[in-house]
Scaffold this motif. Structure first.
Motif, short mmCIF file in Angstrom:
data_model
loop_
_atom_site.label_atom_id
_atom_site.label_comp_id
_atom_site.label_asym_id
_atom_site.label_seq_id
_atom_site.Cartn_x
_atom_site.Cartn_y
_atom_site.Cartn_z
N VAL A 65 -32.07 14.52 -65.87
CA VAL A 65 -30.61 14.36 -65.98
C VAL A 65 -30.06 15.27 -67.08
O VAL A 65 -28.99 15.88 -66.92
CB VAL A 65 -30.25 12.89 -66.27
N LYS A 66 -30.79 15.41 -68.18
CA LYS A 66 -30.34 16.29 -69.27
C LYS A 66 -30.19 17.72 -68.77
O LYS A 66 -29.22 18.40 -69.11
CB LYS A 66 -31.35 16.23 -70.42
N GLY A 72 -23.84 21.40 -65.71
CA GLY A 72 -22.50 20.95 -65.34
C GLY A 72 -22.47 20.04 -64.13
O GLY A 72 -21.40 19.75 -63.59
N LYS A 73 -23.64 19.55 -63.70
CA LYS A 73 -23.72 18.66 -62.54
C LYS A 73 -23.45 17.20 -62.97
O LYS A 73 -23.89 16.78 -64.04
CB LYS A 73 -25.10 18.72 -61.89
N THR A 74 -22.76 16.46 -62.13
CA THR A 74 -22.60 15.03 -62.36
C THR A 74 -23.73 14.31 -61.63
O THR A 74 -24.15 14.72 -60.54
CB THR A 74 -21.24 14.52 -61.86
N VAL A 75 -24.22 13.22 -62.23
CA VAL A 75 -25.43 12.58 -61.73
C VAL A 75 -25.24 11.07 -61.62
O VAL A 75 -24.72 10.41 -62.54
CB VAL A 75 -26.63 12.86 -62.66
N GLY A 76 -25.66 10.52 -60.49
CA GLY A 76 -25.73 9.07 -60.32
C GLY A 76 -27.19 8.66 -60.26
O GLY A 76 -28.02 9.40 -59.73
N ILE A 77 -27.51 7.52 -60.84
CA ILE A 77 -28.89 7.04 -60.86
C ILE A 77 -28.93 5.61 -60.33
O ILE A 77 -28.22 4.73 -60.81
CB ILE A 77 -29.48 7.04 -62.28
N VAL A 78 -29.75 5.40 -59.31
CA VAL A 78 -30.04 4.05 -58.85
C VAL A 78 -31.46 3.74 -59.31
O VAL A 78 -32.42 4.29 -58.78
CB VAL A 78 -29.94 3.92 -57.32
N ALA A 79 -31.57 2.91 -60.33
CA ALA A 79 -32.87 2.54 -60.88
C ALA A 79 -33.30 1.23 -60.24
O ALA A 79 -32.75 0.17 -60.55
CB ALA A 79 -32.80 2.41 -62.40
#
Length: 315
Positions: A65-66, A72-79
């Motif tokens: 993610v870093k 410049g990307k936006t990130v969604g995380i489903v943990a």
């Protein structure tokens, strides 16, 4: 519900969180929300991160993610965490390990429980991924609980699947038995500062000769030390390269059509199942001698076709 859908499309994270809660709680207008937003899905790159417990999946996701955020990307995380036997919710272990991104508006994190799903992803989890996609996030990462004999649901939702292994984990053969070797697009040997890395890489290469010989994409085997941030750029680069290969070959469209076909088929089976149960129950209750299950099933099937107006010989 239209207001929430519009706010999700406008990238409002609070609306996205509320929409996912509606999905998890099976809100009466859940289907309306999902149907409204479905035409706006298909743009995010869905990345599945799977592997055995202890492989360092959460710290790897944290490092990836870093890199994406620097781009410049936006990130969604489903943990995806194991479901608590007491509250029914997720145990939140992964979220604790991703605190580096809590204050970042470009990162949305949601912990979700498996809720008894043997395939590793609950229905609510799959719908949450779709909502994140519709919200305009560039990357949606799905981190599964861990490799298991039946945990292959990730292939039904992800565009790119990364399998995380680690030296001395003894999980290569387990992954091979579970079928994960065949669906992985990228192999990541994490904790590469431990002894046994070269041996593990050799084992993976040997198995790849059996599973990936005739594929258009040859899965790379990468080394990382996620706690130190080593190898993260290389993993992101290969994941991006896989996405580009899917676009060039048309494999991405084919994969998503296959996933959609599987989902529609599964949903139809669920709807038909209740009708069939009623027919079976009626047949068994009304028959003085129900007979063997083979004949009974054949009679119920004929009754179902007649009730549905399907003539003999027609599919």
């Amino acid at each position: 519900m239209e207001n929430i859908a519009e706010r999700i499309r406008n990238k409002e994270l609070r609306a996205l969180a509320r929409g996912i809660s509606y999905v998890e709680d099976n809100h009466e207008q859940k289907q309306e929300l999902l149907s409204t937003l479905f035409p706006h899905t298909g743009k995010a790159h869905i990345v599945g991160i799977t592997g055995s417990p202890g492989a360092g999946k959460s710290s790897l996701v944290n490092g990836l993610v870093k890199v994406w955020r620097k781009q410049g990307k936006t990130v969604g995380i489903v943990a995806v965490d194991p479901t608590s036997p007491f509250s029914g919710g997720a145990l939140l272990g992964d979220r604790v390990r991703m605190r580096d991104h809590e204050e970042d508006d470009g990162v949305f994190i949601r912990s979700m429980g498996t809720r008894g799903s043997l395939g590793g992803l609950s229905e609510a989890c799959k719908d949450a991924i779709r909502l994140m996609d519709a919200s305009g996030l560039d990357i949606v990462i799905v981190e599964t609980v861990g490799v298991g004999q039946s945990e292959l649901d990730i292939m039904k939702i992800a565009d790119t699947i990364a399998l995380v292994l680690y030296p001395s984990g003894g999980d290569v053969i387990q992954a091979f038995k579970a079928g994960i070797m065949e669906i992985a697009d990228v192999f990541v040997i994490n904790k590469a500062d431990l002894p046994g890395v070269d041996q593990l890489k050799g084992e993976v290469e040997d198995l790849l000769h059996l599973t990936a010989e005739h594929k258009d994409w040859k899965p790379p085997i990468l080394k990382t030390v996620s706690t130190e941030g080593k190898g993260m750029d290389d993993v992101v680069s290969r994941i991006t390269a896989h996405k580009e290969q899917l676009l060039l070959s048309g494999g991405g469209t084919e994969r998503r059509l296959s996933q959609l076909e599987e989902e529609v088929t599964r949903r139809l089976k669920e709807q038909f199942a209740e009708d069939i149960r009623d027919l079976v129950r009626s047949e068994l209750e009304n028959s003085q001698e129900p007979g063997d299950p083979y004949d009974t099933a054949a009679r119920v099937y004929r009754q179902y076709r007649e009730k549905s107006g399907v003539k003999e010989g027609n599919a």
